[in-house]
Design a protein around this motif. Structure first.
Motif, PDB file in Angstrom:
ATOM      1  N   VAL A   1      -2.220  24.022   2.635  1.00 56.18           N
ATOM      2  CA  VAL A   1      -3.680  24.022   2.821  1.00 56.18           C
ATOM      3  C   VAL A   1      -4.204  22.668   3.289  1.00 56.18           C
ATOM      4  O   VAL A   1      -5.391  22.529   3.562  1.00 56.18           O
ATOM      5  N   LYS A   2      -3.328  21.678   3.371  1.00 55.31           N
ATOM      6  CA  LYS A   2      -3.630  20.364   3.948  1.00 55.31           C
ATOM      7  C   LYS A   2      -4.890  19.705   3.378  1.00 55.31           C
ATOM      8  O   LYS A   2      -5.801  19.337   4.087  1.00 55.31           O
ATOM      9  N   GLY A   3      -4.954  19.634   2.036  1.00 52.14           N
ATOM     10  CA  GLY A   3      -6.038  18.904   1.388  1.00 52.14           C
ATOM     11  C   GLY A   3      -7.314  19.693   1.150  1.00 52.14           C
ATOM     12  O   GLY A   3      -8.257  19.158   0.575  1.00 52.14           O
ATOM     13  N   SER A   4      -7.382  20.922   1.584  1.00 52.48           N
ATOM     14  CA  SER A   4      -8.578  21.729   1.356  1.00 52.48           C
ATOM     15  C   SER A   4      -8.706  22.051  -0.134  1.00 52.48           C
ATOM     16  O   SER A   4      -7.714  22.190  -0.838  1.00 52.48           O
ATOM     17  N   GLU A   5      -9.939  22.178  -0.610  1.00 52.32           N
ATOM     18  CA  GLU A   5     -10.166  22.507  -2.014  1.00 52.32           C
ATOM     19  C   GLU A   5     -10.081  24.009  -2.270  1.00 52.32           C
ATOM     20  O   GLU A   5     -10.074  24.444  -3.409  1.00 52.32           O
ATOM     21  N   PHE A   6     -10.077  24.791  -1.200  1.00 53.74           N
ATOM     22  CA  PHE A   6      -9.932  26.235  -1.368  1.00 53.74           C
ATOM     23  C   PHE A   6      -9.200  26.814  -0.176  1.00 53.74           C
ATOM     24  O   PHE A   6      -9.138  26.219   0.895  1.00 53.74           O
ATOM     25  N   PHE A   7      -8.617  27.988  -0.369  1.00 53.02           N
ATOM     26  CA  PHE A   7      -7.926  28.679   0.705  1.00 53.02           C
ATOM     27  C   PHE A   7      -7.912  30.162   0.388  1.00 53.02           C
ATOM     28  O   PHE A   7      -8.191  30.578  -0.739  1.00 53.02           O
ATOM     29  N   GLY A   8      -7.622  30.955   1.368  1.00 53.65           N
ATOM     30  CA  GLY A   8      -7.573  32.393   1.124  1.00 53.65           C
ATOM     31  C   GLY A   8      -7.248  33.173   2.375  1.00 53.65           C
ATOM     32  O   GLY A   8      -6.941  32.614   3.431  1.00 53.65           O
ATOM     33  N   HIS A   9      -7.339  34.461   2.224  1.00 51.04           N
ATOM     34  CA  HIS A   9      -7.051  35.374   3.322  1.00 51.04           C
ATOM     35  C   HIS A   9      -7.918  36.616   3.146  1.00 51.04           C
ATOM     36  O   HIS A   9      -7.980  37.186   2.059  1.00 51.04           O
ATOM     37  N   VAL A  10      -8.599  37.010   4.195  1.00 51.65           N
ATOM     38  CA  VAL A  10      -9.384  38.240   4.179  1.00 51.65           C
ATOM     39  C   VAL A  10      -8.738  39.199   5.164  1.00 51.65           C
ATOM     40  O   VAL A  10      -8.778  38.993   6.370  1.00 51.65           O
ATOM     41  N   PRO A  11      -8.115  40.266   4.667  1.00 55.53           N
ATOM     42  CA  PRO A  11      -7.468  41.241   5.551  1.00 55.53           C
ATOM     43  C   PRO A  11      -8.472  41.891   6.504  1.00 55.53           C
ATOM     44  O   PRO A  11      -9.671  41.924   6.247  1.00 55.53           O
TER      45      PRO A  11
ATOM     46  N   MET B   1      -8.932  42.133  -4.910  1.00 56.60           N
ATOM     47  CA  MET B   1     -10.018  41.477  -5.626  1.00 56.60           C
ATOM     48  C   MET B   1      -9.974  39.957  -5.472  1.00 56.60           C
ATOM     49  O   MET B   1     -10.983  39.302  -5.497  1.00 56.60           O
ATOM     50  N   PHE B   2      -8.783  39.382  -5.336  1.00 59.33           N
ATOM     51  CA  PHE B   2      -8.660  37.932  -5.333  1.00 59.33           C
ATOM     52  C   PHE B   2      -8.176  37.461  -3.959  1.00 59.33           C
ATOM     53  O   PHE B   2      -6.983  37.414  -3.695  1.00 59.33           O
ATOM     54  N   THR B   3      -9.119  37.118  -3.099  1.00 58.78           N
ATOM     55  CA  THR B   3      -8.764  36.708  -1.738  1.00 58.78           C
ATOM     56  C   THR B   3      -9.021  35.231  -1.479  1.00 58.78           C
ATOM     57  O   THR B   3      -8.531  34.692  -0.508  1.00 58.78           O
ATOM     58  N   ILE B   4      -9.804  34.575  -2.324  1.00 54.44           N
ATOM     59  CA  ILE B   4     -10.088  33.148  -2.173  1.00 54.44           C
ATOM     60  C   ILE B   4      -9.597  32.436  -3.436  1.00 54.44           C
ATOM     61  O   ILE B   4      -9.871  32.876  -4.547  1.00 54.44           O
ATOM     62  N   PHE B   5      -8.877  31.336  -3.238  1.00 55.49           N
ATOM     63  CA  PHE B   5      -8.347  30.566  -4.354  1.00 55.49           C
ATOM     64  C   PHE B   5      -8.885  29.144  -4.284  1.00 55.49           C
ATOM     65  O   PHE B   5      -8.914  28.536  -3.210  1.00 55.49           O
TER      66      PHE B   5
END
Length: 130
Positions: free
Chosen positions: A92-102, A110-114
């Motif tokens: 994630v290269k230093g990002s405070e959050f990451f995720g995936h939206v299909p 239910m859990f797509t953003i971390f």
């Protein structure tokens, strides 16, 4: 709605239509009856309060009505997961959050953003929250 009074107990399956708290006693009117009580605790769902299906006498203060109309609700579930090591930082290269939206709703979970809630010293604990 449930109406409870000391003299009559609990009245089930009655839709509250009006709450009059202008006198010494509170009058709770329903689609079936009228109940007189000393006090009332209002726990109506926000959508019911926003619809104005239940009238209050005297009317709720303007500031309270304004807040009720501007409030929103949603479906929020939070989960925190602790890991023995941080395996996501390089990706994630230093990002405070990451995720995936299909691409389709059927594939969405239910859990797509971390959110990375690691301590600043990066020594741990290693925690993701979704």
């Amino acid at each position: 709605a449930v109406v409870s009074t000391q003299s009559t107990g609990v009245a089930l399956n009655q839709e509250v239509t009006k709450i009059d708290y202008s006198g010494d006693k509170v009058i709770v009117k329903t689609n079936k009856d009228e109940h007189l009580t000393d006090k009332v605790i209002v726990t109506l769902p926000l959508a019911i309060l926003q619809s104005n299906d239940v009238t209050f006498t005297p009317a709720l203060p303007d500031w309270k009505s304004y807040c009720i109309q501007r409030m929103g609700v949603g479906c929020i579930e939070k989960i925190a997961m602790k890991f023995p090591k941080n395996f996501w930082s390089d990706k994630v290269k230093g990002s405070e959050f990451f995720g995936h939206v299909p691409s389709t709703e059927e594939l969405r979970g239910m859990f797509t953003i971390f959110y990375d809630i690691n301590t600043p010293n990066k020594k741990g604990p290693h925690v993701l929250m979704s």
